[in-house]
Design a protein around this motif. Structure first.
Motif, PDB file in Angstrom:
ATOM      1  N   ILE A  63      53.783  30.863  29.132  1.00 21.22           N
ATOM      2  CA  ILE A  63      54.682  31.618  29.997  1.00 21.22           C
ATOM      3  C   ILE A  63      54.113  31.593  31.411  1.00 21.22           C
ATOM      4  CG2 ILE A  63      55.689  33.874  30.514  1.00 21.22           C
ATOM      5  CD1 ILE A  63      55.582  34.525  27.555  1.00 21.22           C
ATOM      6  N   ALA A  64      54.940  31.249  32.378  1.00 22.38           N
ATOM      7  CA  ALA A  64      54.554  31.281  33.782  1.00 22.38           C
ATOM      8  C   ALA A  64      55.367  32.383  34.470  1.00 22.38           C
ATOM      9  CB  ALA A  64      54.818  29.939  34.455  1.00 22.38           C
ATOM     10  N   ILE A  65      54.714  33.133  35.344  1.00 18.29           N
ATOM     11  CA  ILE A  65      55.394  34.236  36.026  1.00 18.29           C
ATOM     12  C   ILE A  65      55.168  34.144  37.529  1.00 18.29           C
ATOM     13  CG2 ILE A  65      55.629  36.733  36.261  1.00 18.29           C
ATOM     14  CD1 ILE A  65      54.622  37.083  33.440  1.00 18.29           C
ATOM     15  N   ILE A  66      56.268  34.198  38.271  1.00 16.48           N
ATOM     16  CA  ILE A  66      56.203  34.382  39.719  1.00 16.48           C
ATOM     17  C   ILE A  66      56.284  35.884  39.955  1.00 16.48           C
ATOM     18  CG2 ILE A  66      57.304  33.919  41.943  1.00 16.48           C
ATOM     19  CD1 ILE A  66      58.411  31.341  40.755  1.00 16.48           C
ATOM     20  N   MET A  67      55.158  36.466  40.339  1.00 17.69           N
ATOM     21  CA  MET A  67      55.035  37.922  40.437  1.00 17.69           C
ATOM     22  C   MET A  67      55.581  38.384  41.794  1.00 17.69           C
ATOM     23  SD  MET A  67      51.191  38.306  38.856  1.00 17.69           S
ATOM     24  CE  MET A  67      50.456  37.325  40.189  1.00 17.69           C
ATOM     25  N   ASP A  68      56.879  38.559  41.874  1.00 19.67           N
ATOM     26  CA  ASP A  68      57.541  38.824  43.151  1.00 19.67           C
ATOM     27  C   ASP A  68      57.969  40.284  43.246  1.00 19.67           C
ATOM     28  OD1 ASP A  68      58.525  38.151  45.626  1.00 19.67           O
ATOM     29  OD2 ASP A  68      60.444  37.425  44.876  1.00 19.67           O
ATOM     30  N   GLY A  69      57.972  40.790  44.476  1.00 19.51           N
ATOM     31  CA  GLY A  69      58.510  42.120  44.729  1.00 19.51           C
ATOM     32  C   GLY A  69      57.488  43.182  45.059  1.00 19.51           C
ATOM     33  N   ASN A  70      56.222  42.822  45.200  1.00 20.60           N
ATOM     34  CA  ASN A  70      55.203  43.823  45.522  1.00 20.60           C
ATOM     35  C   ASN A  70      55.500  44.526  46.840  1.00 20.60           C
ATOM     36  OD1 ASN A  70      53.759  43.165  43.221  1.00 20.60           O
ATOM     37  ND2 ASN A  70      52.351  41.806  44.272  1.00 20.60           N
ATOM     38  N   GLY A  71      55.831  43.733  47.874  1.00 19.85           N
ATOM     39  CA  GLY A  71      56.089  44.316  49.187  1.00 19.85           C
ATOM     40  C   GLY A  71      57.299  45.224  49.195  1.00 19.85           C
ATOM     41  N   ARG A  72      58.369  44.791  48.530  1.00 21.85           N
ATOM     42  CA  ARG A  72      59.586  45.601  48.488  1.00 21.85           C
ATOM     43  C   ARG A  72      59.386  46.860  47.652  1.00 21.85           C
ATOM     44  NH1 ARG A  72      63.307  40.929  46.564  1.00 21.85           N
ATOM     45  NH2 ARG A  72      61.270  39.945  46.324  1.00 21.85           N
ATOM     46  N   TRP A  73      58.559  46.740  46.599  1.00 24.35           N
ATOM     47  CA  TRP A  73      58.214  47.925  45.804  1.00 24.35           C
ATOM     48  C   TRP A  73      57.529  48.965  46.684  1.00 24.35           C
ATOM     49  CZ3 TRP A  73      53.589  50.354  44.713  1.00 24.35           C
ATOM     50  CH2 TRP A  73      53.586  51.270  43.663  1.00 24.35           C
ATOM     51  N   ALA A  74      56.596  48.511  47.528  1.00 24.60           N
ATOM     52  CA  ALA A  74      55.879  49.427  48.409  1.00 24.60           C
ATOM     53  C   ALA A  74      56.810  50.025  49.467  1.00 24.60           C
ATOM     54  CB  ALA A  74      54.715  48.692  49.076  1.00 24.60           C
ATOM     55  N   LYS A  75      57.651  49.179  50.041  1.00 23.74           N
ATOM     56  CA  LYS A  75      58.570  49.646  51.087  1.00 23.74           C
ATOM     57  C   LYS A  75      59.521  50.701  50.545  1.00 23.74           C
ATOM     58  CE  LYS A  75      61.973  47.967  54.453  1.00 23.74           C
ATOM     59  NZ  LYS A  75      62.695  46.756  54.963  1.00 23.74           N
ATOM     60  N   ARG A  76      59.959  50.504  49.296  1.00 27.79           N
ATOM     61  CA  ARG A  76      60.892  51.450  48.676  1.00 27.79           C
ATOM     62  C   ARG A  76      60.296  52.849  48.599  1.00 27.79           C
ATOM     63  NH1 ARG A  76      62.104  49.984  42.640  1.00 27.79           N
ATOM     64  NH2 ARG A  76      59.992  50.848  42.489  1.00 27.79           N
ATOM     65  N   SER A  77      58.976  52.914  48.432  1.00 27.82           N
ATOM     66  CA  SER A  77      58.310  54.220  48.320  1.00 27.82           C
ATOM     67  C   SER A  77      57.602  54.626  49.610  1.00 27.82           C
ATOM     68  CB  SER A  77      57.307  54.192  47.167  1.00 27.82           C
ATOM     69  OG  SER A  77      56.373  53.134  47.321  1.00 27.82           O
ATOM     70  N   GLY A  78      57.907  53.900  50.697  1.00 30.84           N
ATOM     71  CA  GLY A  78      57.353  54.278  51.987  1.00 30.84           C
ATOM     72  C   GLY A  78      55.889  53.959  52.161  1.00 30.84           C
ATOM     73  N   GLN A  79      55.374  52.983  51.417  1.00 26.49           N
ATOM     74  CA  GLN A  79      53.966  52.618  51.495  1.00 26.49           C
ATOM     75  C   GLN A  79      53.816  51.253  52.168  1.00 26.49           C
ATOM     76  OE1 GLN A  79      51.580  53.621  47.823  1.00 26.49           O
ATOM     77  NE2 GLN A  79      53.624  53.675  46.900  1.00 26.49           N
ATOM     78  N   PRO A  80      52.618  50.922  52.659  1.00 27.43           N
ATOM     79  CA  PRO A  80      52.397  49.597  53.240  1.00 27.43           C
ATOM     80  C   PRO A  80      52.435  48.518  52.168  1.00 27.43           C
ATOM     81  CG  PRO A  80      50.332  50.811  53.110  1.00 27.43           C
ATOM     82  CD  PRO A  80      51.419  51.781  52.759  1.00 27.43           C
ATOM     83  N   ARG A  81      52.695  47.280  52.580  1.00 28.58           N
ATOM     84  CA  ARG A  81      52.814  46.175  51.636  1.00 28.58           C
ATOM     85  C   ARG A  81      51.569  46.024  50.763  1.00 28.58           C
ATOM     86  NH1 ARG A  81      56.445  42.155  52.069  1.00 28.58           N
ATOM     87  NH2 ARG A  81      54.901  40.605  51.469  1.00 28.58           N
ATOM     88  N   ILE A  82      50.398  46.279  51.343  1.00 35.00           N
ATOM     89  CA  ILE A  82      49.172  46.085  50.562  1.00 35.00           C
ATOM     90  C   ILE A  82      49.104  47.040  49.364  1.00 35.00           C
ATOM     91  CG2 ILE A  82      47.852  45.103  52.460  1.00 35.00           C
ATOM     92  CD1 ILE A  82      46.520  47.795  52.856  1.00 35.00           C
ATOM     93  N   ALA A  83      49.770  48.175  49.462  1.00 33.84           N
ATOM     94  CA  ALA A  83      49.819  49.098  48.320  1.00 33.84           C
ATOM     95  C   ALA A  83      50.569  48.457  47.157  1.00 33.84           C
ATOM     96  CB  ALA A  83      50.474  50.416  48.728  1.00 33.84           C
TER      97      ALA A  83
END
Length: 247
Positions: free
Chosen positions: A19-39
């Motif tokens: 199984i290969a996974i492109i782990m996408d959405g970290n930045g948008r996950w953080a933005k949704r909760s008002g956190q910086p992308r690195i979070a």
């Protein structure tokens, strides 16, 4: 999800070997909760351990994770610096768990271009787990599909010029043997690709290897991607009819 819960969900489930996974959405996950992308990247790192453990318990042979692409160097320098530090943090925290799970770590990509500290950490992770016999956790780090193909082509060209091979002897196997994924042996080609966050593209990931890979695009952002998501995506894979060019 506990291992017993997993066991209860996989009756009659055909689990892909790779199984290969492109782990996408970290930045948008953080933005949704008002956190910086690195979070988002930090929470995504924590999720790697959870999903890798689930995949190992399911019987997956290889789990390939697209961790950092050759194009990601174009991101802001502060974000790139944080991403280069993630392997240091990940292996520093989770190495005992990987050893316990008998997971073998492999890094595919242009490792020589990584910062020295990052290189040292990933090389140590591979060395510390080289004798493990369970699932292979393959991090594609500083990886790009086109660059990988060009690199393999150059290697074969150099061998031909040196008289080590004849051009007519270059076939699919000879080419595959020069790709980073050759270390994965018979499991080099993914059976299933999952991309999280709802985006529907492969973003220069395993271009050669995914000739006949089934693809599932999951709407969950990577930090929200759970064992249930993984199992449901495998169920979708089970509903596919893989013909590999035949009828």
């Amino acid at each position: 999800m506990t291992e017993n819960n997993i066991d209860g969900q996989i009756n009659n489930l055909r689990v892909p070997d790779h199984i290969a996974i492109i782990m996408d959405g970290n930045g948008r996950w953080a933005k949704r909760s008002g956190q910086p992308r690195i979070a988002g990247h930090k929470e995504g790192m924590n999720n790697v351990k959870r999903i890798a453990t689930t995949a190992s318990h399911l019987g997956v042979k290889v789990l390939s994770l697209y961790a950092f692409s050759t194009e990601n160097w174009k991101r802001p320098s502060t974000e790139v610096s944080f991403l280069m530090k993630l392997p240091v943090d990940f292996f520093g925290v989770f190495m005992p768990d990987l050893i316990k799970e008998n997971i073998k770590v492999v890094i595919t990509g242009f490792k020589d271009d990584l910062p020295a500290k990052t290189q040292n950490v990933v090389n140590k992770a591979m060395e510390d787990t080289k004798d493990n016999t369970g699932m292979v956790l393959n991090f594609a780090f500083n990886y790009g599909g086109r660059a990988e193909i060009i690199n393999a082509t150059k290697i074969l060209a150099e061998k031909a010029v040196a008289g080590e091979i004849k051009p007519q002897d270059i076939d699919e196997k000879a080419f595959s043997d020069e790709l980073f994924t050759s270390v994965l042996g018979k499991y080099a080609d993914p059976d299933l690709l999952i991309r999280t966050s709802g985006e529907e593209r492969i973003s220069n990931f395993l271009l050669w290897q995914m000739a006949y890979t089934e693809m599932v695009f999951d709407d969950a952002y990577w930090p929200d991607f759970t064992s249930d998501n993984l199992i449901n995506d495998i169920r979708t894979f089970n509903d596919r009819d893989r013909r590999f060019g035949t009828v």
